[in-house]
Design a protein around this motif. Structure first.
Motif, short mmCIF file in Angstrom:
data_model
loop_
_atom_site.label_atom_id
_atom_site.label_comp_id
_atom_site.label_asym_id
_atom_site.label_seq_id
_atom_site.Cartn_x
_atom_site.Cartn_y
_atom_site.Cartn_z
N PRO A 1 -4.60 -8.16 -3.84
CA PRO A 1 -4.77 -6.72 -4.07
C PRO A 1 -5.25 -6.44 -5.49
N LEU A 2 -6.14 -5.45 -5.63
CA LEU A 2 -6.60 -5.01 -6.94
C LEU A 2 -6.37 -3.50 -7.03
N PRO A 3 -5.61 -3.04 -8.03
CA PRO A 3 -5.37 -1.60 -8.17
C PRO A 3 -6.56 -0.88 -8.79
N VAL A 4 -6.79 0.35 -8.32
CA VAL A 4 -7.84 1.21 -8.89
C VAL A 4 -7.20 2.56 -9.19
N GLU A 5 -7.19 2.95 -10.46
CA GLU A 5 -6.60 4.22 -10.89
C GLU A 5 -7.71 5.23 -11.13
#
Length: 206
Positions: free
Chosen positions: A90-94
């Motif tokens: 998983p890669l977070p994107v804010e």
């Protein structure tokens, strides 16, 4: 700080507020004070769209919106705007409404999301992304050991505010210019400022 009690877990948004300004954090999370301005309203609109929930697939990438995050080890919890699943990683994107800020508040919030995801997915996440709605571009943020340490420092700072319930002094600098709590904070009430002090002499980037 393993297995932190539920009542001492820190919201991810509180980390961002603390890193930006400890007084702002205390006003919001200790005294429950909030006020809107044009910048916060735009930010809320972006987050509402991101937090609508659901998922979709774009090629080999699965996109999750509004995913609940939790780290028992670090005592953190919150909601991710977007999490991209690249295979099993998983890669977070804010999502942010304005441009990149000179401080690390947004980066700390994003890194904290990754630390939650690492615990939830039992993996290592080297980087994530901040999407800036103003430019319609996103930039990569590397989750270095130094940035991870900043997350834990901010967490400890928030916990100290929650425990002592003492309101820190105002920043009284360029950060105040776009803060929606400027009227509640009163950062420029008469104090012992240096002669000729101009709090807005340095423009704050959105």
């Amino acid at each position: 700080m393993d297995n932190v009690p539920n009542d001492e877990r820190v919201m991810l948004s509180a980390l961002q507020h603390y890193a930006f300004c400890p007084r702002q954090c205390a006003l919001i999370h200790v005294e429950q004070v909030w006020s809107e301005n044009a910048h916060t309203a735009k930010g809320h609109q972006n987050h509402e769209r991101a937090h609508a929930g659901g998922s979709e697939e774009r090629g080999d990438v699965k996109i999750l919106r509004g995913l609940q995050l939790l780290s028992r080890r670090h005592g953190l919890w919150g909601v991710a705007d977007v999490v991209e699943l690249h295979g099993e990683r998983p890669l977070p994107v804010e999502y942010k409404s304005g441009k990149a800020k000179p401080r690390l508040a947004d980066e700390i919030q994003l890194c904290a999301q990754a630390m939650c995801l690492e615990e939830m997915f039992t993996c290592t996440i080297p980087q994530g992304f901040i999407y800036h709605a103003a430019s319609h571009k996103r930039r990569e943020v590397a989750f270095t050991p130094a940035l991870r340490e900043e997350v834990l420092n901010a967490r400890d700072g928030v916990l100290a505010l929650m425990r002592t319930r003492v309101l820190p002094g105002p920043a009284a600098d360029e950060r105040c210019q776009l803060c929606s709590l400027i009227d509640e904070c009163e950062p420029f009430a008469p104090r012992d400022f240096p002669r000729g002090f101009d709090p807005f002499s340095t423009a704050l980037e959105e």
